[in-house]
Design a protein around this motif. Structure first.
Motif, PDB file in Angstrom:
ATOM      1  N   ARG A 211       0.833  -1.204   0.000  1.00 42.58           N
ATOM      2  CA  ARG A 211       0.000   0.000   0.000  1.00 42.58           C
ATOM      3  C   ARG A 211       0.869   1.257   0.000  1.00 42.58           C
ATOM      4  NH1 ARG A 211      -2.059   3.471   3.753  1.00 42.58           N
ATOM      5  NH2 ARG A 211      -1.182   2.301   5.511  1.00 42.58           N
ATOM      6  N   TYR A 212       1.947   1.246   0.769  1.00 43.90           N
ATOM      7  CA  TYR A 212       2.856   2.393   0.759  1.00 43.90           C
ATOM      8  C   TYR A 212       3.553   2.521  -0.594  1.00 43.90           C
ATOM      9  CZ  TYR A 212       2.371   3.387   5.748  1.00 43.90           C
ATOM     10  OH  TYR A 212       1.872   3.748   6.983  1.00 43.90           O
ATOM     11  N   ALA A 213       3.884   1.392  -1.228  1.00 43.93           N
ATOM     12  CA  ALA A 213       4.501   1.439  -2.553  1.00 43.93           C
ATOM     13  C   ALA A 213       3.571   2.100  -3.561  1.00 43.93           C
ATOM     14  CB  ALA A 213       4.870   0.029  -3.008  1.00 43.93           C
ATOM     15  N   ALA A 214       2.264   1.834  -3.429  1.00 38.30           N
ATOM     16  CA  ALA A 214       1.298   2.480  -4.320  1.00 38.30           C
ATOM     17  C   ALA A 214       1.288   3.989  -4.094  1.00 38.30           C
ATOM     18  CB  ALA A 214      -0.096   1.895  -4.086  1.00 38.30           C
ATOM     19  N   LEU A 215       1.385   4.420  -2.837  1.00 36.56           N
ATOM     20  CA  LEU A 215       1.443   5.845  -2.534  1.00 36.56           C
ATOM     21  C   LEU A 215       2.694   6.487  -3.131  1.00 36.56           C
ATOM     22  CD1 LEU A 215       0.293   5.800   1.214  1.00 36.56           C
ATOM     23  CD2 LEU A 215      -1.047   6.529  -0.772  1.00 36.56           C
ATOM     24  N   ALA A 216       3.765   5.695  -3.248  1.00 37.72           N
ATOM     25  CA  ALA A 216       5.014   6.203  -3.820  1.00 37.72           C
ATOM     26  C   ALA A 216       4.974   6.259  -5.339  1.00 37.72           C
ATOM     27  CB  ALA A 216       6.184   5.340  -3.367  1.00 37.72           C
ATOM     28  N   GLY A 217       3.948   5.644  -5.942  1.00 40.14           N
ATOM     29  CA  GLY A 217       3.812   5.729  -7.398  1.00 40.14           C
ATOM     30  C   GLY A 217       3.889   4.422  -8.150  1.00 40.14           C
ATOM     31  N   ALA A 218       3.918   3.283  -7.444  1.00 38.21           N
ATOM     32  CA  ALA A 218       4.013   1.990  -8.129  1.00 38.21           C
ATOM     33  C   ALA A 218       2.783   1.760  -9.000  1.00 38.21           C
ATOM     34  CB  ALA A 218       4.152   0.861  -7.113  1.00 38.21           C
ATOM     35  N   ASP A 219       2.997   1.165 -10.171  1.00 39.72           N
ATOM     36  CA  ASP A 219       1.904   0.871 -11.091  1.00 39.72           C
ATOM     37  C   ASP A 219       1.291  -0.496 -10.838  1.00 39.72           C
ATOM     38  OD1 ASP A 219       2.188   3.211 -13.095  1.00 39.72           O
ATOM     39  OD2 ASP A 219       4.223   2.399 -12.977  1.00 39.72           O
ATOM     40  N   THR A 220       2.133  -1.478 -10.458  1.00 41.85           N
ATOM     41  CA  THR A 220       1.660  -2.836 -10.246  1.00 41.85           C
ATOM     42  C   THR A 220       2.214  -3.361  -8.933  1.00 41.85           C
ATOM     43  OG1 THR A 220       1.667  -3.217 -12.646  1.00 41.85           O
ATOM     44  CG2 THR A 220       1.504  -5.160 -11.232  1.00 41.85           C
ATOM     45  N   LEU A 221       1.340  -3.977  -8.138  1.00 41.82           N
ATOM     46  CA  LEU A 221       1.717  -4.529  -6.844  1.00 41.82           C
ATOM     47  C   LEU A 221       1.590  -6.046  -6.902  1.00 41.82           C
ATOM     48  CD1 LEU A 221      -0.371  -2.056  -4.650  1.00 41.82           C
ATOM     49  CD2 LEU A 221       1.975  -1.746  -5.475  1.00 41.82           C
ATOM     50  N   VAL A 222       2.621  -6.748  -6.417  1.00 43.11           N
ATOM     51  CA  VAL A 222       2.665  -8.212  -6.518  1.00 43.11           C
ATOM     52  C   VAL A 222       2.983  -8.802  -5.152  1.00 43.11           C
ATOM     53  CG1 VAL A 222       3.808 -10.184  -7.592  1.00 43.11           C
ATOM     54  CG2 VAL A 222       3.422  -8.103  -8.922  1.00 43.11           C
ATOM     55  N   ARG A 223       2.223  -9.804  -4.750  1.00 42.81           N
ATOM     56  CA  ARG A 223       2.568 -10.570  -3.558  1.00 42.81           C
ATOM     57  C   ARG A 223       3.735 -11.494  -3.885  1.00 42.81           C
ATOM     58  NH1 ARG A 223      -0.901 -11.158   0.938  1.00 42.81           N
ATOM     59  NH2 ARG A 223       0.669 -12.695   1.595  1.00 42.81           N
ATOM     60  N   ALA A 224       4.852 -11.282  -3.222  1.00 37.98           N
ATOM     61  CA  ALA A 224       6.075 -12.020  -3.535  1.00 37.98           C
ATOM     62  C   ALA A 224       5.942 -13.507  -3.265  1.00 37.98           C
ATOM     63  CB  ALA A 224       7.251 -11.448  -2.747  1.00 37.98           C
ATOM     64  N   ASP A 225       5.033 -13.880  -2.344  1.00 35.69           N
ATOM     65  CA  ASP A 225       4.871 -15.296  -1.998  1.00 35.69           C
ATOM     66  C   ASP A 225       3.792 -15.990  -2.823  1.00 35.69           C
ATOM     67  OD1 ASP A 225       2.837 -13.815  -0.904  1.00 35.69           O
ATOM     68  OD2 ASP A 225       2.853 -14.823   1.047  1.00 35.69           O
ATOM     69  N   ASP A 226       3.300 -15.322  -3.856  1.00 36.30           N
ATOM     70  CA  ASP A 226       2.264 -15.908  -4.713  1.00 36.30           C
ATOM     71  C   ASP A 226       2.762 -15.987  -6.151  1.00 36.30           C
ATOM     72  OD1 ASP A 226       0.044 -16.732  -6.054  1.00 36.30           O
ATOM     73  OD2 ASP A 226      -1.244 -15.055  -5.478  1.00 36.30           O
ATOM     74  N   PRO A 227       3.287 -17.147  -6.567  1.00 30.88           N
ATOM     75  CA  PRO A 227       3.808 -17.263  -7.932  1.00 30.88           C
ATOM     76  C   PRO A 227       2.733 -17.116  -8.997  1.00 30.88           C
ATOM     77  CG  PRO A 227       3.728 -19.406  -6.859  1.00 30.88           C
ATOM     78  CD  PRO A 227       3.432 -18.393  -5.803  1.00 30.88           C
ATOM     79  N   ASP A 228       1.462 -17.234  -8.596  1.00 28.33           N
ATOM     80  CA  ASP A 228       0.360 -17.125  -9.552  1.00 28.33           C
ATOM     81  C   ASP A 228      -0.248 -15.727  -9.588  1.00 28.33           C
ATOM     82  OD1 ASP A 228       0.547 -19.877 -10.211  1.00 28.33           O
ATOM     83  OD2 ASP A 228      -0.597 -20.394  -8.421  1.00 28.33           O
ATOM     84  N   ASP A 229       0.311 -14.801  -8.832  1.00 31.22           N
ATOM     85  CA  ASP A 229      -0.183 -13.428  -8.856  1.00 31.22           C
ATOM     86  C   ASP A 229      -0.115 -12.908 -10.295  1.00 31.22           C
ATOM     87  OD1 ASP A 229      -0.352 -10.526  -8.678  1.00 31.22           O
ATOM     88  OD2 ASP A 229      -0.008 -10.750  -6.531  1.00 31.22           O
ATOM     89  N   ALA A 230      -1.232 -12.394 -10.772  1.00 35.91           N
ATOM     90  CA  ALA A 230      -1.308 -11.944 -12.162  1.00 35.91           C
ATOM     91  C   ALA A 230      -0.422 -10.741 -12.447  1.00 35.91           C
ATOM     92  CB  ALA A 230      -2.763 -11.607 -12.508  1.00 35.91           C
ATOM     93  N   GLY A 231       0.043 -10.081 -11.397  1.00 34.98           N
ATOM     94  CA  GLY A 231       0.876  -8.900 -11.611  1.00 34.98           C
ATOM     95  C   GLY A 231       2.319  -9.190 -11.974  1.00 34.98           C
ATOM     96  N   TRP A 232       2.753 -10.441 -11.786  1.00 41.47           N
ATOM     97  CA  TRP A 232       4.140 -10.761 -12.114  1.00 41.47           C
ATOM     98  C   TRP A 232       4.423 -10.454 -13.580  1.00 41.47           C
ATOM     99  CZ3 TRP A 232       8.039 -11.435  -8.971  1.00 41.47           C
ATOM    100  CH2 TRP A 232       7.847 -12.003  -7.710  1.00 41.47           C
ATOM    101  N   PRO A 233       5.437  -9.658 -13.881  1.00 41.73           N
ATOM    102  CA  PRO A 233       5.755  -9.367 -15.291  1.00 41.73           C
ATOM    103  C   PRO A 233       6.525 -10.521 -15.921  1.00 41.73           C
ATOM    104  CG  PRO A 233       7.317  -8.247 -13.866  1.00 41.73           C
ATOM    105  CD  PRO A 233       6.327  -8.925 -12.953  1.00 41.73           C
ATOM    106  N   ASP A 234       6.300 -10.743 -17.191  1.00 43.40           N
ATOM    107  CA  ASP A 234       7.094 -11.747 -17.903  1.00 43.40           C
ATOM    108  C   ASP A 234       8.541 -11.283 -18.039  1.00 43.40           C
ATOM    109  OD1 ASP A 234       4.918 -13.462 -18.270  1.00 43.40           O
ATOM    110  OD2 ASP A 234       4.319 -12.435 -20.116  1.00 43.40           O
ATOM    111  N   GLU A 235       8.699  -9.970 -18.198  1.00 45.74           N
ATOM    112  CA  GLU A 235      10.039  -9.441 -18.460  1.00 45.74           C
ATOM    113  C   GLU A 235      10.067  -7.957 -18.112  1.00 45.74           C
ATOM    114  OE1 GLU A 235      12.589 -10.870 -21.971  1.00 45.74           O
ATOM    115  OE2 GLU A 235      11.826  -8.935 -22.664  1.00 45.74           O
ATOM    116  N   VAL A 236      11.179  -7.524 -17.503  1.00 48.73           N
ATOM    117  CA  VAL A 236      11.372  -6.101 -17.223  1.00 48.73           C
ATOM    118  C   VAL A 236      12.719  -5.675 -17.784  1.00 48.73           C
ATOM    119  CG1 VAL A 236       9.948  -6.168 -15.140  1.00 48.73           C
ATOM    120  CG2 VAL A 236      12.420  -6.548 -14.961  1.00 48.73           C
ATOM    121  N   ASP A 237      12.895  -4.373 -17.926  1.00 48.09           N
ATOM    122  CA  ASP A 237      14.147  -3.849 -18.480  1.00 48.09           C
ATOM    123  C   ASP A 237      15.246  -3.739 -17.430  1.00 48.09           C
ATOM    124  OD1 ASP A 237      13.176  -3.156 -21.251  1.00 48.09           O
ATOM    125  OD2 ASP A 237      11.797  -1.946 -20.052  1.00 48.09           O
TER     126      ASP A 237
END
Length: 345
Positions: A211-237
């Motif tokens: 929630r604090y990351a969203a306040l800082a400007g994050a676009d996508t939030l992912v639960r690190a302990d959930d490999p099936d979280d839909a927010g996980w990106p396939d690839e980042v730069d």
């Protein structure tokens, strides 16, 4: 005067401490706010941070702001620094200026630096969690117009974040992954956005931290302990590892594109840490460290002055007398982001 002193793991005391006098070339500063940093928590919990272990009592703190009281000998009218009464932020590093790293323009990795509240050397460098402190006069930065002292207390950790983003290369228009949504991770989000990142994805185990990351400007939030979280990106730069755990580094290495850059910012546990080294080879990933900062401190103050949204990351301001409670709160990321100690007017 009173100061916040660590004597060993779990032994934090608010106690009387000798009032300092500025020596030649030094400034005397009345501290108003001090941010509790992850390294302060490590000293409190474990008696050390990384390979730096406590060997004597030490005043903690390096994220401090306050008001100039006066100067020692040798700081005359030609100095041009902040006059007494000016509100200032304190750059916590005193590099030696003569080692190969300093000569190469990398003063933040100076081999003989002095850093407020650090046990890296003996005697330890006493920190800034005290009613008054002395520092080299050229480490004072007058606050930009419109920047309140409370928000200015974020200058040191924001500088760390700005340096980490700089180590990631040009992120303008790019997708950046940040693992770890603690105070530093959240500030990395803000720094990446300020550098023009098109998208920032943040992972953490705690929904409150996200929630604090969203306040800082994050676009996508992912639960690190959930490999099936839909927010996980396939690839980042590019990716910045800000959690300080091996699992975070593994996520960065597996999600960054071929030829991409991973910056290890979080301090990993002492000793050896496993990592997916074959990916560094087969995908030709740039794996870089980021340690502290240098000139980013001035950039951080300018950025803080321009954006009051940073105030949302300060979750609690606690009187110095309640320092043990402040440390308990800062260590509980389900209840806090950045916690400040208030040293009074």
């Amino acid at each position: 005067m009173r100061a916040c002193v660590i004597h060993g793991a779990g032994d934090l005391r608010v106690q009387e401490h000798p009032r300092p006098l500025p020596g030649p070339g030094q400034a005397l500063v009345a501290v108003r706010y001090g941010g509790v940093c992850g390294s302060d928590l490590h000293y409190w919990r474990h008696g050390g941070v990384g390979d730096f272990r406590l060997r004597e009592p030490m005043v903690l703190g390096h994220e401090v702001v306050g008001t100039v009281v006066g100067y020692g000998d040798g700081v005359g009218a030609g100095f041009g620094g902040p006059v007494p009464g000016t509100e200032v932020a304190v750059h916590p590093a005193t590099p030696c200026g003569v080692c190969p790293e300093c000569a190469d323009g990398r003063r933040h990795v100076c081999r003989d630096t002095r850093y407020l509240g650090s046990a890296a050397r003996m005697p330890h460098v006493q920190g800034g969690f005290a009613a008054e402190i002395t520092v080299p006069a050229d480490q004072l930065r007058a606050l930009p117009a419109g920047l309140p002292l409370r928000r200015a207390a974020l200058a040191e950790p924001l500088s760390v974040a700005l340096h980490a983003v700089r180590r990631a290369g040009d992120v303008a228009g790019r997708h950046v992954l940040v693992t770890g949504a603690g105070p530093i991770g959240c500030l990395v989000v803000a720094a990446a956005k300020a550098a023009g990142a098109a998208r920032v994805t943040v992972t953490d185990l705690l929904p409150e931290a996200l929630r604090y990351a969203a306040l800082a400007g994050a676009d996508t939030l992912v639960r690190a302990d959930d490999p099936d979280d839909a927010g996980w990106p396939d690839e980042v730069d590019a990716a910045v590892e800000a959690s300080g755990v091996a699992a975070g580094l593994d996520s960065c290495l597996r999600r960054v594109r071929r030829g991409g850059t991973v910056v290890q910012l979080g301090m990993l546990p002492p000793g050896e840490s496993p990592f997916a080294g074959n990916l560094v080879v087969s995908r030709e990933i740039e794996l870089r460290g980021a340690f502290r900062f240098d000139t980013e401190f001035d950039q951080a103050l300018t950025l803080l002055a321009s954006d009051p949204r940073f105030d949302a990351l300060i979750s609690e301001v606690t009187p110095l007398a309640e320092a043990p409670r402040a440390f308990e709160l800062a260590a509980d990321r389900s209840r806090s982001c950045k916690v400040l100690l208030d040293f009074g007017g």
